[in-house]
Each structure stands twice: as structure tokens, then as C-alpha cells.
Design an enzyme around this catalytic site. Structure first.
Site, PDB file in Angstrom:
ATOM      1  N   MET A 132       0.839  -1.193   0.000  1.00  0.00           N
ATOM      2  CA  MET A 132       0.000   0.000   0.000  1.00  0.00           C
ATOM      3  C   MET A 132       0.871   1.238   0.000  1.00  0.00           C
ATOM      4  SD  MET A 132      -2.879   1.482  -0.040  1.00  0.00           S
ATOM      5  CE  MET A 132      -3.184   3.235   0.096  1.00  0.00           C
ATOM      6  N   ASN A 164       1.090   4.236   1.136  1.00  0.00           N
ATOM      7  CA  ASN A 164       1.044   5.315   2.111  1.00  0.00           C
ATOM      8  C   ASN A 164       2.212   6.268   1.875  1.00  0.00           C
ATOM      9  OD1 ASN A 164      -1.008   3.720   3.527  1.00  0.00           O
ATOM     10  ND2 ASN A 164       0.718   2.494   4.235  1.00  0.00           N
ATOM     11  N   GLU A 177       4.866   0.684  -5.734  1.00  0.00           N
ATOM     12  CA  GLU A 177       4.504   1.587  -4.642  1.00  0.00           C
ATOM     13  C   GLU A 177       5.332   2.873  -4.685  1.00  0.00           C
ATOM     14  OE1 GLU A 177       1.823   0.708  -3.283  1.00  0.00           O
ATOM     15  OE2 GLU A 177       1.932  -1.315  -4.114  1.00  0.00           O
TER      16      GLU A 177
END
Length: 877
Positions: A286, A288, A319
Site C-alpha cells: 500500500m 502510504n 509503490e
């Protein structure tokens, strides 16, 4: 009542009314070791364009205080259905305080809490995409209401707290209070907290400093002249520290930083870059901002093939690309989710293929053989949709992380690069970043920038490729003279009708493709020429080939520039059938393998003929990722697409072949390990199962094969599924591997046992109980569904449909989706299964999201029935 849903119309109205400035979020996680709930205190400052009413999102067991502009509101009155009503907003500046008790989860959503059995310590991490920041703090949960976030966290003594901003020195007695600096303006779904006694390794990356001077440098990036040092961190649980190959991970990360900054001409936009390998993660990773979470299965405990390292590297780069595309510039609403994911997928593969010093220059081979196969499958389901899907609400987006959003979108971007030119494409991307930094965009913003730099009108291209569903088929039409020269050559394009139930209609599209011409040279198929051209409409003539001697193989879409199913002409197919493994390069092999697999799924190539093709060519396949894909596809073809009366013969041939390949593989090689795993998945004779037992207990060996922890579990799982190992054997292996991974493997093994009692216990733990964490539930489901146990599983078809709607309505999205998809009776390939599904769909009135998942699963059974019929017909001929 809205429940936990949010519609696009509601989000648009809220965005029209509000501009959010900043959040101050205080979390008391001092009781995390014990679990339960935690105190969340959120102060939000925002402006309203006019006086009016709105709401803020929160999922919490209890709300204690709601104070709007100094006026206390009754929580019992204003809090319901995951929303806090905010009546009577003032025009201009507003301030809201919300104090609540929020809950730790074990579902991988919100603030996930995991206890490591090795050290009995709790480890926390957040997962907020799509709508789960509201499980930790009150938030306006939509991507276009960006704000600055400042976290203050109290954690147990000795723990570390990581967030989007650089980690501060802890304060207070025992160093338990962590005050983070405010973030740049970002969306709520990419905020993050990772908390616990994590192990860490630190390094840095040095920018080459060739970027433009910044006009603004909000956050840590912007366009900068001169060099810059970005701190890098890698984190994992201490129980995995001995396996953490940090230098390899740092090397891939630095490679990505170098390549992306050069291509994007925009400095990394945040102040540091941490990668955190966390337990029980539902996805791959993910994005972030500055604090990427990654599933900790990517910290390899045992030997894996180079294909696994390639997949991990692609995930790391995917990512990292999101830091620019998704985090710096963010979609306005989730209908442009594909832009985030397709761009990150395309650029990560391009980086692997083109970056200096990359270990994986053939990354597009893996993409063609794996990700595009995923896309082709998804695009032929009743749920197929345009790349730019219509996302009406959160329920829509949460089932839309699919092969179209990722792989088809990336394929189309690859074609767009070929269409407008690589330099022009990245110049457009650079313009896009500069123009929209820290803001939100729509597709038209990117296309506008690309039109400026390429000089091409992309409106027609966009309508054909991004706003329509389905897939095209390209076929060569070749006529030759008696002497073998080509008299005419054309490319035929077809647009098969969309599956029943799919919205829209099929369409012909413009394609940019290459045509590869191959000849046999010393037993190898080598490319002798290549033509690149645009095709459009039902038939495109290629006069350049007239008058030439017909090549041994004509390969459409060579180099995999476009997104289309490709078929071979009769002459090329005959050569490829004998020489598929003889292509000198890996990408044309992968394209031909992918075409053969697609033909098998479509019932054009019987499963038994696909097996013969693989048996004749896989021994020459050097690309280990392709080899492992073929292992999975052959097993699937035999289990689901083969005629049931011939299936045992096909499985016997495959398992015997796998044993031969294992014994003949180079000792210690990736191929040897891959064949060992293939045999562990299909062994069936006493000799084969006896070898698995011998490898497990040490009484047998294969020269060079390391029977390490994860391979041991693979061997044991097959033995339990075939009744050759019992619960005591599982317990003994778990004692040997008393880790969370061991617990997952043991759960799968217990559920795989071929007894009514084992199946009943597994079913009860997943469907009737709700205590299993996400990773254990997934493991039990994987063990429960064994294709060789159809009769044992048959009674669960009725039980599945009886329980499904209640499960969907009572569980979180991630947990319910695991059950809805994983326990669908996909191995019961029969008309009865289709009828039971249709009856449930007609009577249950499922939500749109659940209907989509069940309809997709039904399509798999329908396809398998057709393929089985084609294979049976081949057996009779």
C-alpha cells in the site's frame, strides 16, 4: 440508511461545500498489547463555502464527544451509520472535535493488530484504502478533500511509531509519546501508522540533483536543483530479521528512485521513504505517503526462485511510483482508480526492463505471461467494464481492484506510449505533475497534458480504449503463391460479443502493433524482421509483406505493444506446436504460451492438447516465471477444463512428467525447486507420495534440493490432502515451525484432510464463527477447497448459498469477500451448480458488489463446462 457506504453524489456535494485545512489526531495506543479499543481524539479545521449541513465519517464502537465550533452535540443524536451529522455549519472557518473509542481489528482494515507467537508481542499497522481511515479517526473520507495531518501517538514503552512524517524522538517517561510534524496536503487514505517493537535497517538515497528549481516545495519534494539525500528505512518483525535481505531491497529501491526522478523530472515529494513489511496484509502493498506497507511474505524465509524476487521488485517499484502518481497528484474520485494503478504498474515494469543494472531486463515477458493473462480473464467475465469504470459508491470501488484496473490499464498505457512516443509520453507526465502537484485530477487532465506534448488528439483513442469494455481478437490472413511467396497479408480484427449480463457492447479499436517474422535457424526460432504499424477496423492490409518468402512463424503483436487476444495462422501454429520452446527470446515464447492458454480457456484448444504442448515445450523454457505460470495453468486445465473421464489419465501423465523433470533438473537450480513444488501439488501414485514422505522425514533426497521450511509445508499439505498424514503429523511440523507462517500452513493442512470431520470443522470456523483473523481465514479456505475432494465438498454447495447473504451483511468487506469468492463451489463443474447459483441470484436480492462476485464465480463454472465439452469431443475424434 447508508450503513458504511458513500455515494459519489454525496462526495461531490461535500467537496462543493468544504475545503479541509488540517487534522490534529491524538491516539492512545498504550493498551495495544492487550487489544480491545483505543481512544481517538480528532480536531479538524475546515472552511465551508456556505452555511449548511454535512457529515464526517467515523466507524467506532463509542463516541464520547462531538464539539462543533465550540458547541457540544449529543453523540447519541448525531452519530449513526458510520457518520456524524454536522448541522448548522458556519460559512467560512469551522472547527470540529471528535473523541471516540475506536477498535483494533484482525481483518487487515483500519488499525490491524497482530500478536507474533514467537515473542508474544503485538504489532500494529494501518490499512486505509479505500474508506478505512474512519476506523481510526474521524475524517472526511474521500480522496479530493486533501488536508495536512498531524499525529500524536502514545505507545507502550520500547515500541517504535512510524508515520508519513519523519519519526521524531519520543517524549515522556519511558519514551512513550510521539509527536509527528504535519504532513503535506494528502488524502486520508494514504495516511499511515505502524506501531510496535519492529526491527529496522536504515540507509539513504542520493539524488543526482538535475531537476528544475521549485516554484513551491510543499512536503519534502518539489522540483529542485542540486543534490538531495532521502532517508530510507526497512522494517519487519524481529522474528523475521534473520531473513531480511535489506541490501537487496535497498538496491531495487535506489534503482527506482534514480529512474523515476529522471523520467518524471520531479524530485521525490516527501521527506523520507520507509518500507514496512507487516503481518497479515490483505494486498501486496500500500502506497502510504513515505511509509509504504508491504506483506511480510516478501521477507523470504526459505529459498524461492528468481521469479519471486522479480515480483517483489515490481511491488517495491509499483509503490514507489505511487509517491508521484497517486500521492502527489491524486484522483478526484475512484472512477479514476485505474489511473493510479495502471500508471504504477506500467512504470514499475518499464523500470525493471530499462533501468541501468536491472536484474530483470525481460520484465515485459513476465507481464505478458502473468498480468495480461489476468486482464484477459477479467475482461471476459460478465462483470467486464471499461477501464474508466463508473464508480457510483464505495461498494463499487471495493470490488474494482481487478485485472482491468491494473493489468489492462497498464497494457493500454504501454500502447499509448508506443502511439505517442516514449519521450512525448513522459514529457506529458512531467507537465501533469508540475501543473497538479498536491491536487486532485480527472483523466482529462492527464490526456490534456499528453496532447500538448505529443500533438495527437487523444479523444478518439480515449473513447475507444478507456470508455468501452471487452477485448479484441487479431488474426493474420495470409495468401501465398505456389513458390511460397506471400501474395497478400492482412490483419483481421474481431470484437466478440460481451458476456451475457455485461453492460455496453463490443467495439473494434485502433491498435499499434508489431508483426514479427521468424525463421528456424539451427533449431532456434529467430526473428528476421519486424514491422510496426497501426491497424483499425475489421481488416488492415499489410502490403509490405507481399512478394516475400512466407516465414515459418508470423507473430502478431510481437513485443506485446497492444492489448488483444492473438491467434496464429495454420502454418505458424504448426511450427509453434513443434518448436514453441525454441524461440531465441523469452517474450515471443511468452506470447505464444499465453495465446495457447487463452485458446484452452476458450475451448478452442482441448485441455489434453494443451497438456501435450506443455510437455513438449516446457523443458526448453528458460524463463522461470513462465515455467511456474505453466505449472499453475496445466494443473488448472487438468482439474477444471479436462473431460472428467480423461482427467485421471491427464493428471497421471503430468505428475509423472513433474517427477522426471525434478530428477533431471540441475541440482540447486530454480527449475529444480519449481518442479519440486509442482510435484508437491500433483503427486498421486504410491511412488510419488512416498518420495514426498521421504523428503519430509529425511529418508529420501534429491541431489541439490534443499527441503527447507516452506517446502516442507508444501510436501505435508499434499500428504494431508491425500490422507497420507494425520493431525499429529501437522502438530509435529507446527512445533518445528512455531511461527505465524507455520500457523497458517497448519490451518491449511488441517482443512485439507479428506474427512467429513475436517471439512465440518473448517467450515464452522470460517462461516459459523467469526473469530479467525484474515490470514488464518484465508488459509483455512485454501485448505478446505481441494479439487480432488469433489464428493466430500458437494454438500457444501447448498450450505454456501444458505449462509452467503448473512455473511456478507455481518462481516467486514475483506472478510466477507474472502468467503464469497473462496468458498463458491467452483470445483463442482456442473449444470446443477449453475442452476443453484441462478436460483440464489434470483431470490436473494444481493447487493451489487456481492452479485458481481457471485456472477464472476458462476462464469468460471460455465467456462469450465464448455472447455470440458470441447476436450471430450477431442477425445472422441
Amino acid at each position: 440508511m447508508p450503513g458504511t457506504n458513500l455515494t459519489r453524489a454525496e462526495a461531490q456535494e461535500r467537496a462543493r461545500l468544504l475545503t479541509v485545512d488540517a487534522y490534529d489526531i491524538e491516539l492512545d495506543l498504550s493498551g495495544a498489547q492487550e487489544g480491545g479499543t483505543f481512544r481517538s481524539r480528532t480536531t479538524v479545521r475546515f472552511d465551508a463555502a456556505a452555511a449548511g449541513d454535512t457529515f464526517i465519517d467515523l466507524v467506532a464502537p463509542a463516541v464520547h464527544e462531538v464539539v462543533l465550533n465550540g458547541t457540544a452535540l449529543d453523540p447519541d443524536t448525531v452519530f449513526a451509520d458510520s457518520r456524524i451529522a454536522l448541522p448548522g455549519l458556519a460559512a467560512g472557518r469551522n472547527e470540529l472535535l471528535v473523541v471516540a473509542d475506536c477498535a483494533y481489528t484482525n481483518t487487515g482494515e483500519g488499525l490491524h493488530r497482530f500478536v507474533d507467537p514467537v515473542d508474544d508481542q503485538a504489532y500494529l499497522y494501518t490499512q486505509f484504502e479505500v474508506p478505512d481511515a474512519r476506523r481510526v479517526f474521524a475524517s472526511f473520507e474521500q480522496p479530493d478533500l486533501k488536508a495536512s495531518f498531524r499525529f500524536t501517538v502514545r505507545a507502550p514503552e520500547g515500541w517504535t511509531v512510524i508515520s508519513n512524517s519523519p519519526t521524531p524522538e519520543p517524549e515522556g517517561e519511558g519514551g512513550t509519546l510521539w509527536r509527528f510534524a504535519p504532513t503535506a496536503r494528502i488524502s486520508s487514505y494514504i495516511t499511515a501508522l505502524i506501531v510496535g517493537p519492529y526491527h529496522s535497517v536504515h540507509s539513504s538515497w542520493e539524488s543526482k540533483g538535475s531537476l528544475r528549481e521549485a516554484e513551491s516545495t510543499e512536503g519534502g519534494g518539489g522540483r529542485r536543483a542540486g543534490g538531495r539525500t532521502v532517508p530510507l528505512g526497512i522494517y519487519c518483525r524481529p522474528s523475521l530479521a534473520e531473513f531480511l535481505d535489506a541490501e537487496e531491497i535497498f538496491a531495487v529501491t535506489r534503482q527506482g528512485f534514480d529512474w523515476f526522478e529522471e523520467q518524471f523530472d520531479y524530485a521525490y515529494p516527501f521527506e523520507k521513504y520507509d518500507q514496512l513489511f507487516v503481518p497479515e496484509f490483505n494486498a501486496g502493498a500500500m502506497e502510504n505517503a513515505g511509509a509504504v506497507t508491504i506483506r511480510d511474505q516478501y521477507v523470504f524465509r526459505s529459498k524461492v526462485t528468481d521469479a519471486a524476487y522479480e515480483v517483489r521488485a515490481e511491488t517495491i517499484l509499483h509503490e514507489l511510483a505511487h509517491m508521484w502518481f497517486g500521492d502527489l497528484v491524486t484522483m478526484e474520485w475512484w472512477n479514476d482508480l485505474w489511473l493510479n494503478e495502471s500508471f504504477a504498474t506500467y512504470t514499475s515494469i518499464a523500470c525493471l526492463a530499462n533501468a541501468e543494472g536491472s536484474r530483470w531486463p525481460h520484465a515485459w515477458t513476465s507481464f505478458a505471461n502473468q498480468m495480461k493473462t489476468w486482464a484477459y480473464r477479467q475482461d471476459q467475465l460478465p462483470s467486464t467494464h471499461p477501464i474508466m469504470a463508473e464508480i457510483r459508491d464505495l461498494d463499487d470501488v471495493m470490488v474494482n481492484f481487478d485485472g482491468i484496473t491494473y493489468a489492462k490499464g497498464a497494457s493500454v498505457l504501454k500502447q499509448l506510449v508506443a502511439y505517442v512516443g516514449r519521450d512525448e509520453f513522459f514529457r506529458g507526465v512531467q507537465t501533469y505533475f508540475r501543473r497538479h502537484e498536491w491536487g486532485n485530477t480527472r483523466l482529462s487532465d492527464l490526456l490534456g497534458a499528453l496532447e500538448e506534448t505529443s500533438g495527437r488528439d487523444l479523444k478518439t483513442w480515449s473513447k475507444a480504449w478507456l470508455e468501452t469494455a471487452g477485448i479484441n481478437i487479431l488474426r493474420p490472413e495470409i495468401e501465398t503463391a505456389p513458390d511460397g511467396t506471400v501474395t497478400s497479408f492482412a490483419v483481421r480484427q474481431e470484437a466478440p460479443a460481451l458476456p451475457a449480463g455485461a453492460a455496453g457492447s463490443s467495439t473494434l479499436r485502433p491498435h499499434r502493433i508489431a508483426v514479427g517474422l521468424y525463421e528456424l535457424d539451427g533449431g532456434r526460432l529467430v526473428r528476421t524482421d519486424r514491422l510496426e504499424l497501426d491497424i483499425d477496423g475489421p481488416l488492415t492490409d499489410v502490403p509490405q509483406l507481399a512478394g516475400r518468402v512466407r516465414p515459418a512463424v508470423v507473430l502478431l503483436n510481437d513485443d506485446d505493444l497492444s492489448y488483444a487476444k492473438v491467434r496464429l495462422d495454420a502454418g505458424s501454429l504448426a511450427t509453434v506446436t513443434k518448436h514453441l520452446g525454441d524461440f531465441a527470446e523469452s517474450l515471443p515464447r511468452a506470447l505464444c504460451w499465453a495465446s495457447a492458454w487463452d485458446m484452452t480457456r476458450d475451448g478452442e484448444l482441448p485441455a489434453r492438447d494443451y497438456l501435450e504442448l506443455v510437455l513438449s515445450g516446457i523443458g526448453k523454457e528458460s524463463d522461470i516465471g513462465v515455467v511456474q505460470s505453466l505449472h499453475r495453468q496445466v494443473k488448472l486445465a487438468l482439474e477444471l477444463y479436462a473431460a472428467p473421464d480423461w482427467r485421471p489419465e491427464g493428471l497421471a501423465r503430468w505428475s509423472e512428467f513433474a517427477l522426471e523433470q525434478l530428477r533431471g533438473a540441475e541440482p540447486g537450480s530454480d527449475h529444480q525447486l519449481a518442479w519440486a513444488r509442482a510435484l508437491a501439488g500433483t503427486a498421486r501414485t504410491d511412488e510419488q507420495l512416498g518420495l514426498l514422505e521421504g523428503l519430509l522425514d529425511g529418508s529420501a533426497s534429491v541431489d541439490g534440493l534443499a527441503v527447507d521450511t516452506d517446502l516442507r509445508w508444501s510436501l505435508l499439505l499434499r500428504l494431508t490432502a491425500t490422507g497420507r498424514a494425520d493431525a499429529k503429523r501437522i502438530d509435529a511440523e507446527l512445533e518445528r515451525d512455531a511461527t505465524s507462517a507455520g500457523e497458517r500452513h497448519a490451518a491449511s493442512a488441517r482443512a485439507s484432510m479428506p474427512t467429513a470431520e475436517a471439512k465440518a470443522e473448517a467450515w464452522a470456523s470460517v462461516v459459523e464463527g467469526d473469530k479467525l483473523p484474515n490470514a488464518l481465514q484465508e488459509a483455512v479456505i485454501a485448505g478446505f477447497v481441494q479439487t480432488g475432494q469433489r464428493e466430500l465438498l458437494a454438500p457444501y454447495t447448498e450450505r454456501y448459498f444458505a449462509a452467503l447473504k448473512d455473511v456478507w451483511e455481518s462481516r467486514s468487506h475483506e472478510m466477507a469477500q474472502q468467503i464469497a469468492v473462496g468458498l463458491y463451489p467452483s470445483v463442482q463443474v456442473s449444470q446443477a451448480t449453475l442452476d443453484a447459483t441462478d436460483a440464489w441470484l434470483a431470490s436473494a436480492e444481493p447487493s451489487a458488489a456481492l452479485r458481481r462476485l457471485v456472477t464472476e464465480s458462476r462464469a468460471g463454472v460455465e467456462r469450465a463446462l464448455k472447455a470440458q465439452a470441447a476436450d471430450a469431443a477431442a477425445g472422441r475424434s
